[in-house]
Design an enzyme around this catalytic site. Structure first.
Site, PDB file in Angstrom:
ATOM      1  N   GLU A  62       0.805  -1.226   0.000  1.00 35.64           N
ATOM      2  CA  GLU A  62       0.000   0.000   0.000  1.00 35.64           C
ATOM      3  C   GLU A  62       0.837   1.275   0.000  1.00 35.64           C
ATOM      4  O   GLU A  62       0.468   2.260  -0.641  1.00 35.64           O
ATOM      5  CB  GLU A  62      -0.958   0.003   1.193  1.00 35.64           C
ATOM      6  CG  GLU A  62      -2.136  -0.941   1.057  1.00 35.64           C
ATOM      7  CD  GLU A  62      -1.813  -2.387   1.408  1.00 35.64           C
ATOM      8  OE1 GLU A  62      -0.687  -2.641   1.885  1.00 35.64           O
ATOM      9  OE2 GLU A  62      -2.672  -3.260   1.210  1.00 35.64           O
ATOM     10  N   HIS A 131     -10.598  -4.924   8.616  1.00 38.80           N
ATOM     11  CA  HIS A 131     -11.436  -4.964   7.415  1.00 38.80           C
ATOM     12  C   HIS A 131     -12.773  -4.285   7.688  1.00 38.80           C
ATOM     13  O   HIS A 131     -13.699  -4.406   6.899  1.00 38.80           O
ATOM     14  CB  HIS A 131     -11.701  -6.409   6.979  1.00 38.80           C
ATOM     15  CG  HIS A 131     -10.487  -7.153   6.531  1.00 38.80           C
ATOM     16  ND1 HIS A 131      -9.414  -7.400   7.347  1.00 38.80           N
ATOM     17  CD2 HIS A 131     -10.179  -7.702   5.332  1.00 38.80           C
ATOM     18  CE1 HIS A 131      -8.500  -8.080   6.680  1.00 38.80           C
ATOM     19  NE2 HIS A 131      -8.936  -8.279   5.452  1.00 38.80           N
TER      20      HIS A 131
END
Lengths: 327, 312
Positions: A62, A131
């Protein structure tokens, strides 16, 4: 006139498609966004139609993804990157806070960064920790970033295009549990409101509910339920978290005299804290009760079996409304 | 040619020494990191960059900016918070940029420039310009995840990034050898499929050759390269560093091999008159004195403008 009935996922997909058709500098990048079309299928079909160069599958990295997008934006592209899940933005947090947010300022505006960071956020889908998170306040706290959250399919379609057209970096939050939930009619001939504005989505006179993203739907349901108790609840979809659009908020609270802020994010130092402070500073003498906050607990996000305890629901919102009236 | 190189290196050395004086005397406020002893890497590498190529440097980046053509007067002004600074005094010592000179900024987050250079190289691939992107970082940065992410990204997509690792033996204030099990840092790159070389960074010819090949590869679409240039800083990590970590005798040895001393010896051995060699230093110092004096006369940045340019 072109009207279609769409989900949030379809609205975002159509919005991305429209932005890519309008400007060939717009490109998408992220983990599994190309061939697969994204784990939530938001970029479904776009690589097939626009090619691998404009819809690029990236390595699972990321910080590398955001950094690469910074370099692309500095060279004239308008990258739109997908962070696969909210918690995955933390490895990229360094790039976003130390690089993305500061480029324009440091360079005296010579290096604007037209960059959109899409983040599916919030819980309610039975996922695991990292998440299901709501990191918005961490970005709203950072000068140089703009932060918006869509709550419905029509806003999804327009807001993503407006974010891409913005010359500033935009953190674009998408309520993932709404992706494939409700449908709405999209009429593309109706012009949308500007991106960085809040909208009253239900009129009411007795109390103002402030929400964004996934909690807008919960607050609208709470407002409907409150009717039977004789309460007229106004609901404002904030839509923009940085900058905050305080105009509609203050006008509403001056009229109703009560405000409740609801978000999934941890209550401590969440957006509700800032909103509470600003409302108190700006319309202290209109308030009939303190501004109340409904939020996720100040704990790590729980495992899936327990997330319904964590997430604010209709009852918790109505409890806060009751407490406001009890003052 | 060699005299020009000496002058280029002296310009950086004289700039850094003038910055040190201004920091100690007061006009420059705050932390400053100097690159004395590392001039040859910046001069050699930048000599091979084309105007359209992008350079991403670190907080030890004043010399890289000078080598890229950023006017010293604007650098002095920037460090002194003057409105005439290259970023109007908003960037400071560790964070200024001058995209009009292909200098896309310093960075005080170690390794953060590497993925950004990947994006610039991707843009060069997309727009067909094949503009290369060079990212320079120190040996300490090799241990940053972002650098590993960037190297793999560039290798996987075949992007024209030139990774330059200035190995000055110290990861900030700790010997790099204490922080890695494999002292050959270039092997990190080769493991990812990137052609990598280790060179004597004090030898301008080696720096030039390695960089030329890397930029040629980038421009030809052959993907990234990695250069580990061995060098030394002959000053502290920052102004005020007590340098207690240096073993006895190290600095004395470094002062013999550092690039300005080395090239000076070579020129004299080649029969170049002492007067010509000495003129390089004198001229560089005069230029920096003039530039610093001019910058010192400029007005400070106005705090009332502090919120400008936060957004486009």
């Amino acid at each position: 006139m072109s009207t279609s009935r769409i989900t949030l996922a379809k609205g975002l997909n159509a919005g991305l498609r429209a932005a890519m058709e309008q400007d060939d500098k717009v490109m998408l990048m992220g983990e599994d966004v190309g061939r697969l079309g994204g784990v939530f299928r938001i970029t479904d079909g776009l690589q097939k139609d626009f090619g691998e160069r404009r819809v690029l599958d990236s390595p699972l990295a990321e910080s590398g993804i955001v950094g690469t997008a910074v370099g692309l934006a500095m060279r004239g592209y308008r990258p739109v990157i997908e962070i696969q899940f909210d918690g995955f933005v933390y490895p990229a947090y360094d790039q976003i806070v130390t690089q993305v947010a500061k480029m324009s300022y440091r360079s005296q505006g010579k290096v604007p960064l037209p960059l959109v960071i899409r983040i599916p956020f919030g819980g309610g889908i039975g996922a695991v920790e990292h998440h299901s998170e709501s990191p918005e306040a961490q970005f709203a706290h950072t000068p140089g970033l703009k932060v918006v959250a869509c709550s419905n399919p029509v806003d999804g379609y327009w807001m993503i295009q407006q974010a891409i057209a913005s010359d500033d970096p935009v953190i674009f939050l998408e309520p993932k549990r709404q992706y494939h939930a409700d449908k709405a009619d999209l009429d593309t001939s109706v012009a949308p409101p500007p991106l960085f504005t809040s909208q009253v989505v239900r009129r009411g006179d007795d109390v103002t509910l402030l929400a964004y993203g996934p909690m807008v739907r919960t607050c609208l349901a709470a407002a409907e339920a409150a009717v039977s108790e004789g309460r007229s609840v106004e609901v404002i979809d904030l839509r923009t978290l940085s900058p905050l659009d305080m105009g509609p908020v203050l006008a509403s609270v001056r009229r109703t005299g009560r405000a409740v802020v609801a978000h999934e994010a941890h209550r401590n130092l969440g957006m509700g804290s800032e909103l509470s402070a600003r409302i108190t500073e700006e319309c202290f003498y209109s308030l009939q009760a303190p501004v109340l906050r409904v939020g996720g607990f100040d704990t790590p996000y729980p495992a899936a079996r327990n997330e319904h305890h964590f997430l604010p629901d209709l009852d918790r919102v109505l409890d806060a409304v009751d407490r406001s009236f009890a003052f | 040619m060699k005299l020009d190189d000496l002058l280029s290196m002296w310009r950086i050395r004289a700039l850094e020494e003038k910055i040190r004086d201004l920091r100690l005397e007061g006009p420059i406020v705050g932390s400053v990191h100097l690159a004395n002893g590392q001039e040859s890497v910046a001069v050699g590498a930048c000599s091979q960059l084309r105007p359209q190529d992008a350079l991403y440097a670190t907080y030890r980046g004043h010399g890289w900016a000078v080598a890229r053509g950023v006017p010293p007067r604007e650098i002095f002004a920037e460090l002194m918070g003057r409105v005439t600074g290259v970023n109007g005094g908003r960037g400071g010592s560790a964070h200024f940029s001058a995209p009009q000179h292909g200098f896309h900024g310093e960075n005080s987050i170690v390794g953060a420039g590497a993925p950004i250079a990947v994006g610039a190289a991707l843009a060069g691939k997309y727009d067909g310009s094949r503009r290369a992107a060079m990212t320079v970082f120190g040996d300490g940065a090799i241990n940053q995840g972002a650098v590993a992410e960037a190297m793999n990204f560039a290798a996987a997509l075949g992007l024209g990034v030139v990774f330059v690792c200035e190995n000055n033996r110290y990861s900030e204030l700790t010997p790099i050898d204490d922080m890695v099990a494999e002292p050959d840092l270039s092997r990190r790159a080769s493991a990812l499929g990137i052609p990598a070389v280790r060179i004597d960074g004090n030898d301008l010819a080696q720096v030039r050759t390695a960089t030329r090949l890397a930029v040629e590869a980038a421009a030809a679409g052959r993907g990234p390269s990695f250069i580990e240039a061995h060098t030394q800083r002959i000053v502290g990590h920052y102004i005020g560093d007590s340098e207690q970590y240096r073993p006895a005798g190290e600095l004395e040895r470094d002062l013999v091999v550092e690039p300005i001393a080395r090239l000076t010896r070579e020129l004299l051995a080649d029969g170049v008159p002492t007067e010509s060699v000495e003129r390089c230093e004198r001229r560089a110092r005069e230029e920096m004195e003039t530039a610093a004096a001019a910058a010192l006369r400029d007005p400070l940045a106005d705090p009332a403008t502090a919120k400008e340019h936060l957004y486009a």
